[in-house]
Design a protein around this motif. Sequence first.
Motif, PDB file in Angstrom:
ATOM      1  N   PRO A  78       0.839  -1.209   0.000  1.00  0.00           N
ATOM      2  CA  PRO A  78       0.000   0.000   0.000  1.00  0.00           C
ATOM      3  C   PRO A  78       0.873   1.258   0.000  1.00  0.00           C
ATOM      4  CG  PRO A  78      -0.026  -1.025   2.153  1.00  0.00           C
ATOM      5  CD  PRO A  78       0.757  -1.937   1.258  1.00  0.00           C
ATOM      6  N   SER A 105       0.229   7.055   1.851  1.00  0.00           N
ATOM      7  CA  SER A 105      -1.015   7.747   2.217  1.00  0.00           C
ATOM      8  C   SER A 105      -2.075   6.768   2.712  1.00  0.00           C
ATOM      9  CB  SER A 105      -1.544   8.582   1.048  1.00  0.00           C
ATOM     10  OG  SER A 105      -1.886   7.754  -0.030  1.00  0.00           O
ATOM     11  N   ILE A 106      -2.123   5.587   2.140  1.00  0.00           N
ATOM     12  CA  ILE A 106      -3.079   4.570   2.606  1.00  0.00           C
ATOM     13  C   ILE A 106      -2.710   4.125   4.019  1.00  0.00           C
ATOM     14  CG2 ILE A 106      -3.865   2.185   2.285  1.00  0.00           C
ATOM     15  CD1 ILE A 106      -3.805   2.710  -0.729  1.00  0.00           C
ATOM     16  N   SER A 149      -3.606   6.834   6.420  1.00  0.00           N
ATOM     17  CA  SER A 149      -5.057   6.913   6.571  1.00  0.00           C
ATOM     18  C   SER A 149      -5.576   5.806   7.493  1.00  0.00           C
ATOM     19  CB  SER A 149      -5.720   6.823   5.197  1.00  0.00           C
ATOM     20  OG  SER A 149      -7.109   6.829   5.321  1.00  0.00           O
TER      21      SER A 149
END
Length: 176
Positions: free
Chosen positions: A74, A77-78, A81
Amino acid sequence: MSGGPAAAEEEKMRVMVAVDDSDESFYALQWVLDKLLGVGNNNATDQDESMLRIIHVMEPFPHYVFPGVHAVFPTTSIIQSVNKAQEENASAILAHAVRMCAERMVKAKTSVLEGDPKEMICDVAEQMHVDLIVMGSRGLGKIKRAFIGSVSDYVIHHAKCPVLVVKPPAETNSLM
């Protein structure tokens, strides 16, 4: 012989309750508040924060997945998050637990930990010199427990202090 009020004051039981987002874990906390720390057992006004510790363990987000034969990683940013969502969830869980304690005028210290819940619960209990670990029972069936394991089963067998697994009452309307 170590009798008298001073000795009794020093020997208060230190209880750690492990909570997650399940109703069962909050039922276990409620059970502790009602049965162990209630006004009838230990006067809640004499209780200090070191007696009740409430912990929540966040499992780390895997940084890779294997859909098929290729590893997928991933993006940053994932990961950020997901971590933010986990932290918000942990904060909400502990806020609910603290509200439950405040309603009973019981003080508690809270901690958010990251790692494998079953190992972290045992490690933290040992580090904090806890006298009793309390956790809720998810009620996994034998097959699920055999394949995915049970956090409470692991803690029962690996903790260095007593463990109390609180089962919620059976639903009276479950057969209808």
